[in-house]
Design an enzyme around this catalytic site. Sequence first.
Site, PDB file in Angstrom:
ATOM      1  CE  LYS A 106      -1.661  12.982 -37.466  1.00 27.44           C
ATOM      2  NZ  LYS A 106      -1.679  12.327 -38.797  1.00 27.44           N
ATOM      3  CE1 TYR A 151       3.853  11.528 -38.978  1.00 23.59           C
ATOM      4  CE2 TYR A 151       3.860  13.907 -38.718  1.00 23.59           C
ATOM      5  CZ  TYR A 151       3.228  12.677 -38.585  1.00 23.59           C
ATOM      6  OH  TYR A 151       1.960  12.616 -38.048  1.00 23.59           O
ATOM      7  CG  PHE A 190       2.288  12.015 -48.092  1.00 24.55           C
ATOM      8  CD1 PHE A 190       2.605  12.042 -46.744  1.00 24.55           C
ATOM      9  CD2 PHE A 190       2.271  10.792 -48.754  1.00 24.55           C
ATOM     10  CE1 PHE A 190       2.906  10.874 -46.053  1.00 24.55           C
ATOM     11  CE2 PHE A 190       2.569   9.608 -48.062  1.00 24.55           C
ATOM     12  CZ  PHE A 190       2.888   9.663 -46.703  1.00 24.55           C
ATOM     13  NE  ARG A 194      -0.814   2.366 -35.653  1.00 28.69           N
ATOM     14  CZ  ARG A 194      -0.335   3.125 -36.633  1.00 28.69           C
ATOM     15  NH1 ARG A 194       0.070   4.377 -36.395  1.00 28.69           N
ATOM     16  NH2 ARG A 194      -0.275   2.672 -37.862  1.00 28.69           N
ATOM     17  CB  THR A 226      -2.926   5.535 -42.490  1.00 26.08           C
ATOM     18  OG1 THR A 226      -2.041   4.758 -41.694  1.00 26.08           O
ATOM     19  CG2 THR A 226      -2.291   6.856 -42.860  1.00 26.08           C
ATOM     20  NE  ARG A 230      -5.662   8.323 -38.034  1.00 27.08           N
ATOM     21  CZ  ARG A 230      -4.459   7.755 -38.096  1.00 27.08           C
ATOM     22  NH1 ARG A 230      -4.337   6.492 -38.461  1.00 27.08           N
ATOM     23  NH2 ARG A 230      -3.380   8.450 -37.805  1.00 27.08           N
ATOM     24  CB  VAL A 286      -5.118   9.865 -46.062  1.00 25.10           C
ATOM     25  CG1 VAL A 286      -4.618  10.566 -47.309  1.00 25.10           C
ATOM     26  CG2 VAL A 286      -3.989   9.180 -45.335  1.00 25.10           C
ATOM     27  CG  ASN A 346      -4.707  11.030 -40.445  1.00 21.72           C
ATOM     28  OD1 ASN A 346      -4.136  11.999 -39.958  1.00 21.72           O
ATOM     29  ND2 ASN A 346      -4.069   9.925 -40.770  1.00 21.72           N
ATOM     30  CG  HIS A 405       1.117  10.334 -34.329  1.00 23.13           C
ATOM     31  ND1 HIS A 405       1.675   9.684 -35.408  1.00 23.13           N
ATOM     32  CD2 HIS A 405       1.884   9.996 -33.249  1.00 23.13           C
ATOM     33  CE1 HIS A 405       2.735   9.002 -35.000  1.00 23.13           C
ATOM     34  NE2 HIS A 405       2.880   9.178 -33.694  1.00 23.13           N
ATOM     35  CD  GLU A 462       6.082   8.308 -32.738  1.00 23.13           C
ATOM     36  OE1 GLU A 462       5.059   8.108 -32.035  1.00 23.13           O
ATOM     37  OE2 GLU A 462       6.142   8.013 -33.943  1.00 23.13           O
TER      38      GLU A 462
HETATM   39  P1  ADP Z   1      -0.133   6.597 -39.412  1.00 25.30           P
HETATM   40  O1  ADP Z   1      -0.305   8.041 -38.975  1.00 25.30           O
HETATM   41  O2  ADP Z   1      -1.454   5.878 -39.471  1.00 25.30           O
HETATM   42  O3  ADP Z   1       0.917   5.863 -38.611  1.00 25.30           O
HETATM   43  P2  ADP Z   1       1.785   6.892 -41.623  1.00 25.30           P
HETATM   44  O4  ADP Z   1       2.909   6.823 -40.643  1.00 25.30           O
HETATM   45  O5  ADP Z   1       1.860   6.042 -42.847  1.00 25.30           O
HETATM   46  O6  ADP Z   1       0.376   6.605 -40.928  1.00 25.30           O
HETATM   47  O7  ADP Z   1       1.633   8.396 -42.136  1.00 25.30           O
HETATM   48  C1  ADP Z   1       1.785   9.472 -41.243  1.00 25.30           C
HETATM   49  C2  ADP Z   1       0.777  10.526 -41.601  1.00 25.30           C
HETATM   50  O8  ADP Z   1       1.069  11.016 -42.916  1.00 25.30           O
HETATM   51  C3  ADP Z   1      -0.658  10.047 -41.691  1.00 25.30           C
HETATM   52  O9  ADP Z   1      -1.291   9.956 -40.422  1.00 25.30           O
HETATM   53  C4  ADP Z   1      -1.271  11.133 -42.554  1.00 25.30           C
HETATM   54  O10 ADP Z   1      -1.504  12.328 -41.786  1.00 25.30           O
HETATM   55  C5  ADP Z   1      -0.137  11.408 -43.535  1.00 25.30           C
HETATM   56  N1  ADP Z   1      -0.299  10.644 -44.777  1.00 25.30           N
HETATM   57  C6  ADP Z   1      -0.087   9.323 -44.955  1.00 25.30           C
HETATM   58  N2  ADP Z   1      -0.345   8.960 -46.222  1.00 25.30           N
HETATM   59  C7  ADP Z   1      -0.722  10.094 -46.872  1.00 25.30           C
HETATM   60  C8  ADP Z   1      -1.134  10.401 -48.198  1.00 25.30           C
HETATM   61  N3  ADP Z   1      -1.200   9.460 -49.138  1.00 25.30           N
HETATM   62  N4  ADP Z   1      -1.457  11.676 -48.496  1.00 25.30           N
HETATM   63  C9  ADP Z   1      -1.403  12.645 -47.558  1.00 25.30           C
HETATM   64  N5  ADP Z   1      -1.029  12.426 -46.282  1.00 25.30           N
HETATM   65  C10 ADP Z   1      -0.699  11.176 -45.927  1.00 25.30           C
END
Ligand code: ADP
Length: 163
Positions: free
Chosen positions: A23, A63, A71, A99, A105, A116, A123, A126, A129, A140
């Site tokens: 990212k 997304y 968020f 993963r 996350t 991470r 979060v 982070n 992805h 994707e």
């Molecule tokens: P992952 O990336 O671990 O698969 P998610 O798909 O749940 O997790 O979320 C996608 C991305 O959204 C996260 O990697 C993070 O950048 C962001 N994100 C998730 N939860 C939050 C939160 N509570 N506040 C801000 N950003 C968030």
Amino acid sequence: MLLFLWPIGAWTGVYERTFIAVKPDGVHRRLVGEIIRRFEKKGFHLVGMKLVQPSEPLLKEHYWGLRQKPFFSGLIEYMRSGPVVAMVWQGLDVVKMARRMLGETDPADSLPGTIRGDFCMEVGRNVIHGSDSVKMAQREISLWFNPDELICWENSSQPWRYQ
Ligand code: ADP
């Protein structure tokens, strides 16, 4: 030769693929080399990589499943804030193992030794992805890459990585 006969969508076993993106915070913080190093050292096989300034429509599509989250707009803004290194890695159970290499996350829940867990704190910043299922990986990869950007190449170390 098998590689050229392999039907698209049948990326299973040692041909499983996942989508990984460093990212914008990871790129700005010079973590690209470290992240690639971890995937290479694990034994995964790189089949696609590019530096991308992602568009808003691409990110909203990527997304889409999070569009109702509070968020969401901040997430799109964060992901548009700079270039992203988009990659496709291949290998046995690569989706699940990647993963685990990423961590949780929320970096606060991520163990030391994970990406991470080692390199970030919040979060909303982070660093990386990784696709969360084989189905999502296929979605994707087709969203971020054209088929001709993915390279099928023989890796001479394969007999040393798989029995
Ligand atoms: P992952 O990336 O671990 O698969 P998610 O798909 O749940 O997790 O979320 C996608 C991305 O959204 C996260 O990697 C993070 O950048 C962001 N994100 C998730 N939860 C939050 C939160 N509570 N506040 C801000 N950003 C968030």
